[in-house]
Each structure stands twice: as C-alpha cells, then as structure tokens.
Design an enzyme around this catalytic site. Sequence first.
Site, PDB file in Angstrom:
ATOM      1  N   GLU A  75       0.851  -1.271  -0.176  1.00 30.96           N
ATOM      2  CA  GLU A  75      -0.027   0.115  -0.061  1.00 30.96           C
ATOM      3  C   GLU A  75       0.831   1.050   0.070  1.00 30.96           C
ATOM      4  O   GLU A  75       0.368   2.183  -0.630  1.00 30.96           O
ATOM      5  CB  GLU A  75      -0.982  -0.038   1.184  1.00 30.96           C
ATOM      6  CG  GLU A  75      -2.151  -1.245   1.012  1.00 30.96           C
ATOM      7  CD  GLU A  75      -1.684  -2.294   1.459  1.00 30.96           C
ATOM      8  OE1 GLU A  75      -2.423  -3.237   1.807  1.00 30.96           O
ATOM      9  OE2 GLU A  75      -0.521  -2.397   2.100  1.00 30.96           O
ATOM     10  N   PHE A 137     -12.345  -7.142  13.449  1.00 29.04           N
ATOM     11  CA  PHE A 137     -11.034  -7.647  12.475  1.00 29.04           C
ATOM     12  C   PHE A 137     -10.731  -6.667  11.603  1.00 29.04           C
ATOM     13  O   PHE A 137     -11.545  -6.117  10.831  1.00 29.04           O
ATOM     14  CB  PHE A 137     -11.349  -8.938  11.949  1.00 29.04           C
ATOM     15  CG  PHE A 137     -10.239  -9.613  11.155  1.00 29.04           C
ATOM     16  CD1 PHE A 137      -9.080  -9.781  11.768  1.00 29.04           C
ATOM     17  CD2 PHE A 137     -10.343  -9.508   9.984  1.00 29.04           C
ATOM     18  CE1 PHE A 137      -7.885 -10.378  10.798  1.00 29.04           C
ATOM     19  CE2 PHE A 137      -9.294  -9.981   9.098  1.00 29.04           C
ATOM     20  CZ  PHE A 137      -8.231 -10.368   9.274  1.00 29.04           C
ATOM     21  N   GLN A 138      -9.371  -6.192  11.502  1.00 29.02           N
ATOM     22  CA  GLN A 138      -8.602  -5.253  10.716  1.00 29.02           C
ATOM     23  C   GLN A 138      -9.592  -3.628  10.970  1.00 29.02           C
ATOM     24  O   GLN A 138      -9.492  -3.134   9.956  1.00 29.02           O
ATOM     25  CB  GLN A 138      -8.769  -5.679   9.228  1.00 29.02           C
ATOM     26  CG  GLN A 138      -7.806  -6.745   9.010  1.00 29.02           C
ATOM     27  CD  GLN A 138      -7.532  -7.245   7.603  1.00 29.02           C
ATOM     28  OE1 GLN A 138      -8.475  -7.079   6.743  1.00 29.02           O
ATOM     29  NE2 GLN A 138      -6.536  -7.833   7.486  1.00 29.02           N
ATOM     30  N   LYS A 187     -17.777  -1.048   4.968  1.00 35.58           N
ATOM     31  CA  LYS A 187     -18.264  -1.893   4.052  1.00 35.58           C
ATOM     32  C   LYS A 187     -19.714  -1.832   3.880  1.00 35.58           C
ATOM     33  O   LYS A 187     -20.240  -2.279   2.718  1.00 35.58           O
ATOM     34  CB  LYS A 187     -17.714  -3.402   4.503  1.00 35.58           C
ATOM     35  CG  LYS A 187     -17.861  -4.582   3.750  1.00 35.58           C
ATOM     36  CD  LYS A 187     -17.180  -5.709   4.230  1.00 35.58           C
ATOM     37  CE  LYS A 187     -17.237  -6.926   3.070  1.00 35.58           C
ATOM     38  NZ  LYS A 187     -16.444  -8.014   3.428  1.00 35.58           N
ATOM     39  N   MET A 503      23.710   9.629   3.695  1.00 29.68           N
ATOM     40  CA  MET A 503      23.865  10.965   4.252  1.00 29.68           C
ATOM     41  C   MET A 503      24.031  10.642   5.960  1.00 29.68           C
ATOM     42  O   MET A 503      24.727  11.370   6.518  1.00 29.68           O
ATOM     43  CB  MET A 503      22.521  11.503   3.915  1.00 29.68           C
ATOM     44  CG  MET A 503      22.359  13.072   4.559  1.00 29.68           C
ATOM     45  SD  MET A 503      23.613  14.076   3.883  1.00 29.68           S
ATOM     46  CE  MET A 503      22.659  14.468   2.288  1.00 29.68           C
TER      47      MET A 503
END
Length: 618
Positions: A75, A137-138, A187, A503
């Site tokens: 993602e 969940f999630q 959802k 760096m």
Amino acid sequence: MSSPAATRTASAAPRIYGPGRPVEPVPVTGSESIIRSLEALGVTDVFGIPGGAILPTYDPLMDSAEVNHILVRHEQGAGHAAQGYAMATGEVGVCFATSGPGATNLVTPLADAHMDSVPMVAITGQVNAQVIGTDAFQEADIVGITTPITKHSYLVTDADEIPRVMAEAFHLASTGRPGPVLVDVTKSAQNARTTFSWPPKVDLPGYRPVTRGHAKQVREAAKLIGESRRPVFYVGGGLVKAGAFDEFRRLAETVGAPVVTTLMARGAFPDSHELNIGMPGMHGTVAAVAAMQRSDLLITLGARFDDRVTGQLDTFAPGARVIHADVDPAEIGKNRRADVPIVGSLKEVVPELTAAVEDRTARHGRPDLDPWMSQIRRFQTTYPLGYTPPEDGGMAPQKVIERISDAAGPEAVYAAGVGQHQMWAAQFVKYERPRQWLNSGGLGTMGYAVPAAMGAQVAAPERTVWAIDGDGCFQMTNQELATCAINGIPIKVAVINNSSLGMVRQWQTLFYDSRYSHTHLNTALTPDGADVVRIPDFVALAEAYGCVGLRCERDEDLDDVIAQAMAVTDRPVVVDFVVSRDSMVWPMVPAGVSNSDIQVAHNIKPEWDDEEAPDEHQ
C-alpha cells in the site's frame, strides 16, 4: 503499457474537477457509486491492493472501461505512485487500500503528500458501520490517524453520501493549497443499495481559497521591487503547484533579479537561464546562499522559509525585506515576518505583480541591478558547483548522475529517494522544465523513488523516467519492480550504491568522529572495504523481478552502461552503480548554524571580499 493515460502528456494543464457530465438517477450499490464517481471525475488510473473491507468496490471496478487499476505490491507503493502521478501531471492521484493495516500503510504517503502539497485522494475500506468501535477484525480509526496529515478526512457510513463526498474530496485535493484527502467508506455503505446521479450538490461553506491578490498589496510589492538594489526571487514548490511557470519567467525577466529555486521548485525556472543561480539552503550553491544572505529584498513565491533553506532562522537574510505570496495564508508570517503579504494563487498573483512592476517601471525607470548581478557572477565564478574525484579510486556518484542527465535530457522525469543521492540529483541533473523532478522534500521519505517513478511513468508513458535511488532507499520499496514488470511500466532505476546509508554516514563522519554506528549495508563492500559483498545482489534481484539488471563499477564503462539502460523500453531496468562510499554532498550548511557559515568542503569556507561577505552582523 495499456493505460488510458497514454494519450495524455505530463505537460498538459491540470484537470479542473468540476461537475462532470450529467447522469440521471440510477439504482446502484455504494461500491458502484464510488466507481461511477471516479468515472464522472475523469479519473483514468488508480493504484491499490484489494482486501476484505474494500472488496465490494473491487467488483464493479473490474467492469469499468474508463478506470485502469494497477495492482501494487504494498500500500505504501500505491500511495507514492499516486503522488508521482500527481506531481508529473498536476492532476489528482488516486489510490485504494483496505481497512486496518492496508489503510495504515498509507499513512507515510499521506504525510508526505501533506508536507509537499501533492493533490491526492486515498479511498479506503472500513469495517461495517455497526461494528466500528468494537475492535473488529482489521479495524483502525484511519480518519483519526490521518486527520493531522490530510487536508480533510471523511468517514462515509451512508451510501447516499458517496457522490457528494467524492466530488468534495477531489475539489479539496486540487484547489487552494493542494493536498491529500482520505475517503474511508464502511463495508456496509459499499454494499448498501442507493441511487447514483451526477453532479452532486457540493456545499463547503468554510472553504473559500483566495485566488486574486489584494491590489494594494500587489502595488506595494511593486514599489519595494522598484526601490530594491539587491533583490532575489525565492521560488518554492508552490509555483509548480500553481502552474505559473510562464507567468513567472516574464516577471523574472521584467525585474532582472537573480532566481533561486528550492528543492521542490527545481525545473520551475530553467537552469540554463542566466538569472537562475541555483538551489538555496543546506546543500545549495554558494551563489544562491550568499545572494540571499546579502539581499535587501526577498521576493518569495510559493515558498515557506523552512529550516533547510534558512539555516539558523534569526540570522537568515538579515538585511532583507520580504514580499511573501502564497495561496495558504497560514504560511505567511509563520517563520519570517512578511513586509508585504499577498494571499492568492500564484497563477493570478504573478501576472498581477508583473503588470504592477511594468507600470511602475514605465513611470520611474528600471533600477540598476548591474552591480548586484556582477557580485553574484563573482560568487558563481569563484565557487561553482562541482566535485573532486574520490581518493579511493571509486566512481564519483556526481559523475554518474551527470551522465544520466546528459543521456536522458530535460524531457525525462527524475524521481529521487532521500539522502545523498537526492541532493546530488538536485544538483547535477539539468532541470529545464516543470514537473521534471519528483522527490520527497518535506517529510524526507526513504523508499519514495521507485513507486513515485512508477506513478509518473503511468501518467506519462511517452517519457523516459529515471528513479535515482540509494541502496538503502531502494530496499524499502523495490517490490514495486514486480508491479512495473507485470504491467509493462518501463522505469529505469539508478541505484547509487555506496554500501551505506550515505547521508547518515556523512553526518557520522562530520559530527560523530567517524563512528559509523549501524550505517553499513553490505551491498557492495564489507565494512572495512577489504572484500566485495552483494547482499542483496541488485542485478540478480532485478532479474528475479523480471527486469533487466546491469552493473557499473568503472568510469570507463559508465556511458556504455547508461546507453544500454536507455535502449531498453519494454521492461524496467535496474543499474547497480557501485560508487565511492566516501563521497560527500557539498556545499553544506551544518544544521543549526547561519547560512553565512556555508562550507564548500569539510571545514573550508568561502573567502569573501569585505564588501561581499554574507555576514548577518554587518
């Protein structure tokens, strides 16, 4: 590459996200409403990964003939690809993710886009409305998480609200000071029955970006310009976002003052123009830094006086008055008081200012800036941007980047990660046009380059796109090479491989007595430099991902290897450029000190003539 974007060029004017073509009410699901909204908004490409909470929207997406979806491998890659797409075109980039960890993986790109004012809309799935707050969940409160790092975040629980929210999100992302907007859709709202019609009624009573500058302030700015004898144009990324390139060139040539372009503004004004004196700040040119310190007027356009430009703020440009024009009123006076503040879009403010300057010049004549320009030319001649060959006999990374620039030219797009390679790319690529240079400026995100280059290549398939990356940055998001190979997105990746976090190692050399604590990566050498190691072997890794893998370790092979990479147009190319690990980025203003203390090499400062000394105490 089979993208609907193939007919669009990266130099096209940004799309104005208006009402779109009318659609009579039709029964749909919430998820169908999302896809139809994207189609009505003119979106052609999105980047994302499906998951449980966004799955209902992926089903109608499959049937869309207008929206091309690129399945990424992470993602974060989707978010940075949307950024690259937006930065290369000026249009809104779009990405999808599911709830919970899918959405939280977008946090870094959203924060990055927020810092750099990148127009972007992230659409995420959320758990069913009835279980929000139960640690389902999630489940993650992505609206709460992203509120500080977006222009706005929406939680949609009612399917009827989807067209309005989508239209508002794109309007917010693309107008005023651009930025990211999150649309989180439950959802249950995706699955619900609703009707879709277009255009929706958009009502944002508290959002009224000012576009035109105040006429009195514009006239006062013209007066200061006419009175100045040491003016400097301080140009930031806001000029790029506004698309005011041609307008600014006319203003700069009308005034005849030197121009500095910040890291985010590289390409907004051609490097080859005689008035361009380079990049200011921590790793800017001596001429740019010294000119700002000695100036009596900073004409600041779309810049924000960030610490990497100003150094120690209370010693920055001590004798300068400030004109500050920006579309975001919150930036004006935030770090440096503006003598003449101008709130408005640079697309309108710059022509207004040009007209005011021309009018004043017609009445009072043009000020004599020749002595000022002569002083600046001495800075440029005495302290040109350059580098010395590495003492260890390795390739100079600056030379690698110069040669890539020579081979690909200004019509190419260059995306960089963060670190030494980013600064060298900003210094040694020749930037002649806007939207040629993509990088993570404000947030400094390692792993930005590869997915941003991918997004830029989707947006501009006719251009050559080089990701100039470090061996550390490259290992954070190189899984998107699979996305590029499978989708025929032929980016070219130059891995500037110094076998270390370059760096950080430079700072350890300069400020930590060369104690290299956990900065060696074993990508080219053992820590003592005695043996060659390749963990991973970038050529083998590239080939495993279906890309062409090349390696260059000698100066005499450099041009040939770059030519081989340039000749490949049907798949991604990764070139492992093994360079000296002791090369450093110069010039440098150490953090927390005055820009007057700029160093051209370690502990070596410019030797100023008395009348030229950029000393805040004078």
